[in-house]
Design a protein around this motif. Sequence first.
Motif, PDB file in Angstrom:
ATOM      1  N   ILE A  38       0.873  -1.177   0.000  1.00 54.01           N
ATOM      2  CA  ILE A  38       0.000   0.000   0.000  1.00 54.01           C
ATOM      3  C   ILE A  38       0.909   1.225   0.000  1.00 54.01           C
ATOM      4  N   PRO A  39       0.762   2.139  -0.978  1.00 53.02           N
ATOM      5  CA  PRO A  39       1.572   3.370  -0.957  1.00 53.02           C
ATOM      6  C   PRO A  39       1.249   4.214   0.282  1.00 53.02           C
ATOM      7  N   ASN A  40       2.185   5.063   0.675  1.00 57.61           N
ATOM      8  CA  ASN A  40       2.018   5.860   1.894  1.00 57.61           C
ATOM      9  C   ASN A  40       0.933   6.925   1.789  1.00 57.61           C
ATOM     10  N   ASP A  41       0.506   7.283   0.572  1.00 57.79           N
ATOM     11  CA  ASP A  41      -0.542   8.292   0.428  1.00 57.79           C
ATOM     12  C   ASP A  41      -1.921   7.660   0.234  1.00 57.79           C
ATOM     13  N   VAL A  96      -8.249  10.806   3.109  1.00 61.03           N
ATOM     14  CA  VAL A  96      -9.257  11.872   3.060  1.00 61.03           C
ATOM     15  C   VAL A  96      -8.588  13.166   3.494  1.00 61.03           C
ATOM     16  N   THR A  97      -8.643  14.171   2.626  1.00 63.84           N
ATOM     17  CA  THR A  97      -8.016  15.460   2.904  1.00 63.84           C
ATOM     18  C   THR A  97      -9.082  16.536   3.006  1.00 63.84           C
ATOM     19  N   ILE A  98      -9.086  17.233   4.125  1.00 65.32           N
ATOM     20  CA  ILE A  98      -9.989  18.366   4.318  1.00 65.32           C
ATOM     21  C   ILE A  98      -9.136  19.623   4.125  1.00 65.32           C
ATOM     22  N   PRO A  99      -9.448  20.460   3.125  1.00 62.51           N
ATOM     23  CA  PRO A  99      -8.621  21.641   2.857  1.00 62.51           C
ATOM     24  C   PRO A  99      -8.662  22.657   3.997  1.00 62.51           C
ATOM     25  N   GLN A 100      -7.674  23.518   3.992  1.00 61.09           N
ATOM     26  CA  GLN A 100      -7.587  24.553   5.014  1.00 61.09           C
ATOM     27  C   GLN A 100      -8.806  25.471   4.938  1.00 61.09           C
ATOM     28  N   ARG A 149     -12.210  18.510  10.939  1.00 63.87           N
ATOM     29  CA  ARG A 149     -11.566  19.800  10.669  1.00 63.87           C
ATOM     30  C   ARG A 149     -10.470  19.579   9.647  1.00 63.87           C
ATOM     31  N   GLU A 150      -9.844  20.691   9.203  1.00 66.22           N
ATOM     32  CA  GLU A 150      -8.815  20.596   8.175  1.00 66.22           C
ATOM     33  C   GLU A 150      -7.714  19.625   8.592  1.00 66.22           C
ATOM     34  N   GLY A 151      -7.251  18.833   7.627  1.00 67.84           N
ATOM     35  CA  GLY A 151      -6.206  17.852   7.897  1.00 67.84           C
ATOM     36  C   GLY A 151      -6.330  16.666   6.963  1.00 67.84           C
ATOM     37  N   VAL A 152      -5.504  15.672   7.218  1.00 64.94           N
ATOM     38  CA  VAL A 152      -5.482  14.446   6.424  1.00 64.94           C
ATOM     39  C   VAL A 152      -5.847  13.290   7.342  1.00 64.94           C
ATOM     40  N   TYR A 153      -6.780  12.455   6.914  1.00 65.48           N
ATOM     41  CA  TYR A 153      -7.310  11.386   7.738  1.00 65.48           C
ATOM     42  C   TYR A 153      -7.280  10.066   6.978  1.00 65.48           C
ATOM     43  N   ALA A 154      -6.982   8.982   7.700  1.00 64.16           N
ATOM     44  CA  ALA A 154      -7.038   7.629   7.151  1.00 64.16           C
ATOM     45  C   ALA A 154      -8.392   7.036   7.545  1.00 64.16           C
ATOM     46  N   ASN A 156     -11.882   4.698   6.580  1.00 63.92           N
ATOM     47  CA  ASN A 156     -12.413   3.577   5.818  1.00 63.92           C
ATOM     48  C   ASN A 156     -13.619   4.087   5.017  1.00 63.92           C
ATOM     49  N   VAL A 157     -13.413   4.314   3.716  1.00 64.04           N
ATOM     50  CA  VAL A 157     -14.484   4.890   2.897  1.00 64.04           C
ATOM     51  C   VAL A 157     -15.556   3.873   2.539  1.00 64.04           C
ATOM     52  N   ALA A 158     -15.370   2.599   2.884  1.00 62.44           N
ATOM     53  CA  ALA A 158     -16.457   1.636   2.770  1.00 62.44           C
ATOM     54  C   ALA A 158     -17.446   1.839   3.917  1.00 62.44           C
ATOM     55  N   MET A 159     -16.978   2.413   5.001  1.00 61.99           N
ATOM     56  CA  MET A 159     -17.793   2.629   6.192  1.00 61.99           C
ATOM     57  C   MET A 159     -18.343   4.053   6.281  1.00 61.99           C
ATOM     58  N   PHE A 160     -17.517   5.047   5.918  1.00 66.01           N
ATOM     59  CA  PHE A 160     -17.905   6.441   6.081  1.00 66.01           C
ATOM     60  C   PHE A 160     -17.866   7.179   4.744  1.00 66.01           C
ATOM     61  N   VAL A 161     -18.812   8.082   4.549  1.00 66.28           N
ATOM     62  CA  VAL A 161     -18.803   9.002   3.424  1.00 66.28           C
ATOM     63  C   VAL A 161     -18.488  10.374   3.996  1.00 66.28           C
ATOM     64  N   VAL A 162     -17.467  11.018   3.433  1.00 63.10           N
ATOM     65  CA  VAL A 162     -17.079  12.345   3.909  1.00 63.10           C
ATOM     66  C   VAL A 162     -17.465  13.370   2.853  1.00 63.10           C
ATOM     67  N   VAL A 163     -18.223  14.375   3.260  1.00 62.60           N
ATOM     68  CA  VAL A 163     -18.721  15.394   2.346  1.00 62.60           C
ATOM     69  C   VAL A 163     -18.075  16.728   2.712  1.00 62.60           C
ATOM     70  N   THR A 164     -17.464  17.368   1.716  1.00 67.75           N
ATOM     71  CA  THR A 164     -16.922  18.714   1.897  1.00 67.75           C
ATOM     72  C   THR A 164     -17.575  19.624   0.861  1.00 67.75           C
ATOM     73  N   GLU A 165     -17.203  20.870   0.894  1.00 61.11           N
ATOM     74  CA  GLU A 165     -17.748  21.814  -0.077  1.00 61.11           C
ATOM     75  C   GLU A 165     -17.349  21.442  -1.501  1.00 61.11           C
ATOM     76  N   ASP A 166     -16.135  20.881  -1.653  1.00 59.53           N
ATOM     77  CA  ASP A 166     -15.610  20.569  -2.983  1.00 59.53           C
ATOM     78  C   ASP A 166     -15.851  19.128  -3.406  1.00 59.53           C
ATOM     79  N   VAL A 167     -15.907  18.195  -2.449  1.00 59.17           N
ATOM     80  CA  VAL A 167     -15.966  16.777  -2.777  1.00 59.17           C
ATOM     81  C   VAL A 167     -17.105  16.121  -2.039  1.00 59.17           C
ATOM     82  N   VAL A 168     -17.864  15.306  -2.744  1.00 57.84           N
ATOM     83  CA  VAL A 168     -18.915  14.504  -2.128  1.00 57.84           C
ATOM     84  C   VAL A 168     -18.501  13.055  -2.258  1.00 57.84           C
TER      85      VAL A 168
END
Length: 168
Positions: A38-41, A96-100, A149-154, A156-168
């Motif tokens: 698995i790549p680090n990103d 998952v990246t949440i922009p500043q 909040r803003e940051g980078v998170y690991a 599980n997108v099979a479990m959670f859907v993260v919605v931001t202003e730019d990405v659904v």
Amino acid sequence: MFWASLSPEVVGKGWLYSGVALLAFFILVLVLFGVRYIPNDRVGIVEKFWSRKGSIRAGHIIAINGEAGYQADLLRGGLHFFLGRWQYRIHKAPLVTIPQGKVGYVYARDGDALQPSQTLGRVADCNHFQDARAFLATGQRGRQRAILREGVYAINVAMFVVVTEDVV
């Protein structure tokens, strides 16, 4: 001296054949031991095809006790062993990246049901949704009261859907 009597073409081909055989053996060992990278990103979401423990409970989509289905635990960047291709599929997803200056709203696909009077799920102690197993112990499915909040998170997108202003 046996090697001195051989022509340079034969010696060169011998090294080539030895190298190809060694490479084939190395690849066979990797496949037999179920080595995955698995790549680090990215994170690896594990899907188990079959299990002696059966399938997950009705109404749920995440396995927490080794059942067949999507597993709660993620694979972080690096090498992982004993994940044979005959039993596991690894889905690689970006972190998952949440922009500043933005926030992320979370929707949980699994967990306890909301009470009839609830609109948002109670706050679960799950390290900002990075520990799906802890969330499943106390969290509720549906829209969550806690935000990212803003940051980078690991996550599980099979479990959670993260919605931001730019990405659904």
